[in-house]
Write a protein that holds these residues in place. Sequence first.
Motif, PDB file in Angstrom:
ATOM      1  N   ILE A 147       0.868  -1.177   0.000  1.00 48.77           N
ATOM      2  CA  ILE A 147       0.000   0.000   0.000  1.00 48.77           C
ATOM      3  C   ILE A 147       0.906   1.228   0.000  1.00 48.77           C
ATOM      4  CG2 ILE A 147      -1.770   1.287   1.250  1.00 48.77           C
ATOM      5  CD1 ILE A 147      -2.585  -1.473   2.470  1.00 48.77           C
ATOM      6  N   VAL A 148       0.767   2.033  -1.032  1.00 45.53           N
ATOM      7  CA  VAL A 148       1.563   3.255  -1.162  1.00 45.53           C
ATOM      8  C   VAL A 148       0.715   4.399  -0.636  1.00 45.53           C
ATOM      9  CG1 VAL A 148       2.790   4.764  -2.765  1.00 45.53           C
ATOM     10  CG2 VAL A 148       2.683   2.307  -3.208  1.00 45.53           C
ATOM     11  N   ARG A 149       1.201   5.038   0.424  1.00 39.94           N
ATOM     12  CA  ARG A 149       0.470   6.151   1.031  1.00 39.94           C
ATOM     13  C   ARG A 149       1.163   7.457   0.683  1.00 39.94           C
ATOM     14  NH1 ARG A 149      -2.635   3.376   4.881  1.00 39.94           N
ATOM     15  NH2 ARG A 149      -1.686   1.397   5.475  1.00 39.94           N
ATOM     16  N   GLY A 150       0.372   8.447   0.365  1.00 35.80           N
ATOM     17  CA  GLY A 150       0.934   9.778   0.112  1.00 35.80           C
ATOM     18  C   GLY A 150       1.867   9.802  -1.072  1.00 35.80           C
ATOM     19  N   GLY A 151       1.497   9.157  -2.149  1.00 40.47           N
ATOM     20  CA  GLY A 151       2.303   9.182  -3.369  1.00 40.47           C
ATOM     21  C   GLY A 151       2.142  10.513  -4.080  1.00 40.47           C
ATOM     22  N   LYS A 152       2.330  10.497  -5.376  1.00 43.21           N
ATOM     23  CA  LYS A 152       2.205  11.712  -6.162  1.00 43.21           C
ATOM     24  C   LYS A 152       0.799  12.274  -5.997  1.00 43.21           C
ATOM     25  CE  LYS A 152       3.801  13.393 -10.543  1.00 43.21           C
ATOM     26  NZ  LYS A 152       4.409  13.029 -11.796  1.00 43.21           N
ATOM     27  N   ARG A 153       0.701  13.586  -5.845  1.00 41.98           N
ATOM     28  CA  ARG A 153      -0.555  14.288  -5.576  1.00 41.98           C
ATOM     29  C   ARG A 153      -1.235  13.764  -4.322  1.00 41.98           C
ATOM     30  NH1 ARG A 153      -0.226  13.893 -11.056  1.00 41.98           N
ATOM     31  NH2 ARG A 153      -1.445  11.998 -11.193  1.00 41.98           N
ATOM     32  N   ASP A 154      -0.433  13.197  -3.425  1.00 43.66           N
ATOM     33  CA  ASP A 154      -0.914  12.711  -2.132  1.00 43.66           C
ATOM     34  C   ASP A 154      -2.013  11.663  -2.262  1.00 43.66           C
ATOM     35  OD1 ASP A 154      -0.387  12.710   0.557  1.00 43.66           O
ATOM     36  OD2 ASP A 154      -1.900  14.218   1.035  1.00 43.66           O
ATOM     37  N   GLU A 155      -1.958  10.906  -3.361  1.00 41.44           N
ATOM     38  CA  GLU A 155      -2.944   9.845  -3.568  1.00 41.44           C
ATOM     39  C   GLU A 155      -2.331   8.511  -3.158  1.00 41.44           C
ATOM     40  OE1 GLU A 155      -4.011  10.058  -7.676  1.00 41.44           O
ATOM     41  OE2 GLU A 155      -4.877  12.049  -7.476  1.00 41.44           O
ATOM     42  N   GLY A 156      -3.123   7.683  -2.519  1.00 42.29           N
ATOM     43  CA  GLY A 156      -2.674   6.352  -2.156  1.00 42.29           C
ATOM     44  C   GLY A 156      -3.048   5.359  -3.249  1.00 42.29           C
ATOM     45  N   ARG A 157      -2.350   4.234  -3.277  1.00 46.96           N
ATOM     46  CA  ARG A 157      -2.667   3.187  -4.229  1.00 46.96           C
ATOM     47  C   ARG A 157      -2.129   1.862  -3.725  1.00 46.96           C
ATOM     48  NH1 ARG A 157       2.109   5.148  -6.448  1.00 46.96           N
ATOM     49  NH2 ARG A 157       3.456   3.603  -7.382  1.00 46.96           N
ATOM     50  N   ARG A 158      -2.558   0.800  -4.348  1.00 50.14           N
ATOM     51  CA  ARG A 158      -2.059  -0.530  -4.033  1.00 50.14           C
ATOM     52  C   ARG A 158      -1.268  -1.030  -5.230  1.00 50.14           C
ATOM     53  NH1 ARG A 158      -5.794  -4.065  -0.644  1.00 50.14           N
ATOM     54  NH2 ARG A 158      -6.623  -2.583   0.828  1.00 50.14           N
ATOM     55  N   THR A 159      -0.234  -1.790  -4.929  1.00 52.37           N
ATOM     56  CA  THR A 159       0.548  -2.401  -5.995  1.00 52.37           C
ATOM     57  C   THR A 159       0.939  -3.809  -5.566  1.00 52.37           C
ATOM     58  OG1 THR A 159       2.428  -2.087  -7.498  1.00 52.37           O
ATOM     59  CG2 THR A 159       2.752  -1.436  -5.196  1.00 52.37           C
ATOM     60  N   VAL A 160       1.426  -4.569  -6.503  1.00 47.09           N
ATOM     61  CA  VAL A 160       1.751  -5.974  -6.256  1.00 47.09           C
ATOM     62  C   VAL A 160       3.146  -6.096  -5.637  1.00 47.09           C
ATOM     63  CG1 VAL A 160       2.091  -8.212  -7.371  1.00 47.09           C
ATOM     64  CG2 VAL A 160       0.322  -6.666  -8.199  1.00 47.09           C
ATOM     65  N   LEU A 161       3.261  -6.970  -4.659  1.00 46.54           N
ATOM     66  CA  LEU A 161       4.553  -7.295  -4.066  1.00 46.54           C
ATOM     67  C   LEU A 161       5.032  -8.600  -4.699  1.00 46.54           C
ATOM     68  CD1 LEU A 161       6.760  -6.867  -1.891  1.00 46.54           C
ATOM     69  CD2 LEU A 161       5.348  -8.257  -0.373  1.00 46.54           C
ATOM     70  N   PRO A 162       6.147  -8.560  -5.407  1.00 45.76           N
ATOM     71  CA  PRO A 162       6.632  -9.797  -6.024  1.00 45.76           C
ATOM     72  C   PRO A 162       6.939 -10.871  -4.972  1.00 45.76           C
ATOM     73  CG  PRO A 162       7.758  -7.897  -6.941  1.00 45.76           C
ATOM     74  CD  PRO A 162       6.962  -7.411  -5.767  1.00 45.76           C
ATOM     75  N   GLU A 163       6.553 -12.084  -5.267  1.00 46.47           N
ATOM     76  CA  GLU A 163       6.766 -13.226  -4.370  1.00 46.47           C
ATOM     77  C   GLU A 163       8.240 -13.336  -3.989  1.00 46.47           C
ATOM     78  OE1 GLU A 163       5.554 -16.211  -1.997  1.00 46.47           O
ATOM     79  OE2 GLU A 163       4.144 -15.241  -3.353  1.00 46.47           O
ATOM     80  N   ARG A 164       9.112 -13.046  -4.935  1.00 50.19           N
ATOM     81  CA  ARG A 164      10.558 -13.164  -4.745  1.00 50.19           C
ATOM     82  C   ARG A 164      11.077 -12.271  -3.616  1.00 50.19           C
ATOM     83  NH1 ARG A 164      14.890 -11.510  -9.417  1.00 50.19           N
ATOM     84  NH2 ARG A 164      16.705 -11.622  -8.093  1.00 50.19           N
TER      85      ARG A 164
END
Length: 180
Positions: A147-164
């Motif tokens: 979970i990315v908090r406070g990214g660009k323009r202070d927007e949060g988002r979710r991204t995939v965590l590689p299994e590796r």
Amino acid sequence: MINALRLRHRSLRTEKSYLIWFRKFRAFVKNRQPEQLNEGEFRDFLTHLAVEKRVAPSTQNQAFNALLFLYRHVLEKNVEGMINSVRAKEKRRLPVVLTIREVEQIFDHLTGIHRLTAMLLYGCGLRLQECLSLRIKDLDLEQNIVIVRGGKRDEGRRTVLPERLKGELIAHIAAVRRLY
């Protein structure tokens, strides 16, 4: 200008860059007060950046946005007529993309936290500041989500965590826990 930027919740980096452009603009117009200027100086400055300084289009756009903010939100002037300036030309280039093998070679030259950071940047598609701001609560190791908090323009988002990366992250978290 600082108050106007902060009231509109602009990031610290935006604040710094806008203030730099404001100072450059003031130097260009020989320290005359912005209230005394008209659209000619605004246009001349942006044209100067494009023609004489040969700045990149993104640089000129940043200067343009800083001055637009100044006039609209600080001086409360209508600037619709000021937009007709020479703009820096966008150079079309194909992006350079590393092969998987080249990426692996880069990772092989890194160790410790630097390697883990590079792998998170690449594997999760994070910006540097987003990666450096990650906290344990932002990792869902069961669902492989970051979970990315406070990214660009202070927007949060979710991204995939590689299994590796799970094993290395767990080891890093354990090492940090021992440290503290």
